[in-house]
Motif scaffolding. Structure first.
Motif, mmCIF file in Angstrom:
data_model
loop_
_atom_site.group_PDB
_atom_site.id
_atom_site.type_symbol
_atom_site.label_atom_id
_atom_site.label_comp_id
_atom_site.label_asym_id
_atom_site.label_seq_id
_atom_site.Cartn_x
_atom_site.Cartn_y
_atom_site.Cartn_z
ATOM 1 N N CYS A 172 7.606 -0.836 10.859
ATOM 2 C CA CYS A 172 7.693 -1.281 9.403
ATOM 3 C C CYS A 172 6.707 -2.151 9.324
ATOM 4 C CB CYS A 172 8.989 -1.605 9.101
ATOM 5 S SG CYS A 172 9.503 -3.174 9.764
ATOM 6 N N PHE A 193 -0.246 -1.340 8.057
ATOM 7 C CA PHE A 193 -1.266 -0.606 7.034
ATOM 8 C C PHE A 193 -1.375 0.935 7.376
ATOM 9 C CE2 PHE A 193 -5.271 0.461 5.384
ATOM 10 C CZ PHE A 193 -5.069 0.132 4.157
ATOM 11 N N SER A 194 -0.984 1.234 8.719
ATOM 12 C CA SER A 194 -1.074 2.704 9.163
ATOM 13 C C SER A 194 -0.046 3.527 8.394
ATOM 14 C CB SER A 194 -0.927 2.790 10.669
ATOM 15 O OG SER A 194 0.342 2.361 11.072
ATOM 16 N N VAL A 248 0.740 3.079 5.212
ATOM 17 C CA VAL A 248 0.090 3.050 3.856
ATOM 18 C C VAL A 248 -0.990 3.959 4.013
ATOM 19 C CG1 VAL A 248 -1.091 1.920 2.143
ATOM 20 C CG2 VAL A 248 0.766 0.754 3.052
ATOM 21 N N GLU A 249 -1.972 4.019 4.926
ATOM 22 C CA GLU A 249 -2.948 5.148 5.206
ATOM 23 C C GLU A 249 -2.259 6.500 5.066
ATOM 24 O OE1 GLU A 249 -4.574 3.374 8.600
ATOM 25 O OE2 GLU A 249 -6.407 3.051 7.412
ATOM 26 N N ASP A 266 0.496 7.501 4.032
ATOM 27 C CA ASP A 266 1.293 7.966 2.683
ATOM 28 C C ASP A 266 0.158 8.426 1.786
ATOM 29 O OD1 ASP A 266 3.714 7.661 4.150
ATOM 30 O OD2 ASP A 266 4.147 5.637 2.997
ATOM 31 N N VAL A 267 -0.845 7.390 1.685
ATOM 32 C CA VAL A 267 -1.886 7.761 0.610
ATOM 33 C C VAL A 267 -2.577 8.816 0.925
ATOM 34 C CG1 VAL A 267 -4.279 6.820 -0.174
ATOM 35 C CG2 VAL A 267 -2.336 5.013 0.089
ATOM 36 N N LEU A 290 -7.972 3.566 -0.690
ATOM 37 C CA LEU A 290 -7.530 2.710 0.562
ATOM 38 C C LEU A 290 -8.547 1.654 0.606
ATOM 39 C CD1 LEU A 290 -6.680 5.441 3.272
ATOM 40 C CD2 LEU A 290 -5.262 3.847 2.157
ATOM 41 N N LEU A 312 -6.894 -0.883 -1.697
ATOM 42 C CA LEU A 312 -5.645 -1.500 -1.306
ATOM 43 C C LEU A 312 -5.790 -2.090 0.175
ATOM 44 C CD1 LEU A 312 -3.415 1.394 -1.866
ATOM 45 C CD2 LEU A 312 -3.601 -0.744 -3.015
ATOM 46 N N GLU A 313 -6.955 -1.875 0.873
ATOM 47 C CA GLU A 313 -6.627 -2.317 2.139
ATOM 48 C C GLU A 313 -6.716 -3.955 2.259
ATOM 49 O OE1 GLU A 313 -8.884 -1.512 6.469
ATOM 50 O OE2 GLU A 313 -9.804 -0.674 4.794
ATOM 51 N N LEU A 318 -3.770 -5.756 1.179
ATOM 52 C CA LEU A 318 -2.403 -5.376 2.086
ATOM 53 C C LEU A 318 -2.456 -5.792 3.437
ATOM 54 C CD1 LEU A 318 -1.561 -1.726 0.804
ATOM 55 C CD2 LEU A 318 -0.382 -3.815 0.324
ATOM 56 N N ARG A 319 -3.722 -5.917 3.938
ATOM 57 C CA ARG A 319 -4.100 -6.500 5.376
ATOM 58 C C ARG A 319 -3.547 -7.798 5.299
ATOM 59 N NH1 ARG A 319 -5.527 -2.927 9.088
ATOM 60 N NH2 ARG A 319 -6.689 -1.035 8.716
#
Length: 126
Positions: A41, A44-45, A47-48, A50-51, A64, A67-68, A71-72
């Motif tokens: 959990c 970021f991987s 999120v990648e 899912d996107v 991405l 968002l990156e 989010l990072r």
């Protein structure tokens, strides 16, 4: 399969192709208190992944890109807060043990540090 690979009117297109692959680590249904900390959990991987499943590659890359950075930073702040919580818990447990030791010592040596008031036969706390 990626969403872009599946066309809606094709008979081979099914909802199973939209189901994301499970995250690494143990299956969510088999979690126990012993292995809960191993579940993937806050990465970021995820999120990648899912996107990439939701959008075709032409739309996933710009999404991405937007968002990156935030989010990072958010995931890094989350990691730091978790580490701070661990340090605070460790300090609390050490202070609790020290407080218990001091309490025991104060109980054991309580008569040795103060002279009795005039006319008193036993010491009474104030």
């Amino acid at each position: 399969f990626r969403r872009a690979d599946c066309r809606p009117r094709e008979p081979s297109c099914s909802m199973e192709s939209f189901v994301p692959s499970p995250p690494p680590g143990p299956a969510l249904q088999s979690l126990t208190p012993a292995i809960i900390n191993d579940y993937c959990c806050g990465a970021f991987s995820l999120v990648e992944r899912d996107v990439g499943l939701l959008f075709p590659p032409a739309q996933a890359s710009p999404a991405l890109g937007v968002l990156e950075p935030p989010l990072r930073r958010a995931f890094r702040a989350r990691e730091e807060l978790i580490n701070l919580k661990k340090v605070a818990y460790h300090l609390f447990m050490r202070a609790k043990a020290s407080e218990r030791s001091l309490s025991q010592l104060a109980t054991f040596f309580r008569d040795d540090h103060l002279p009795l008031p005039p006319g008193a036969t036993t010491w009474e706390p104030s």
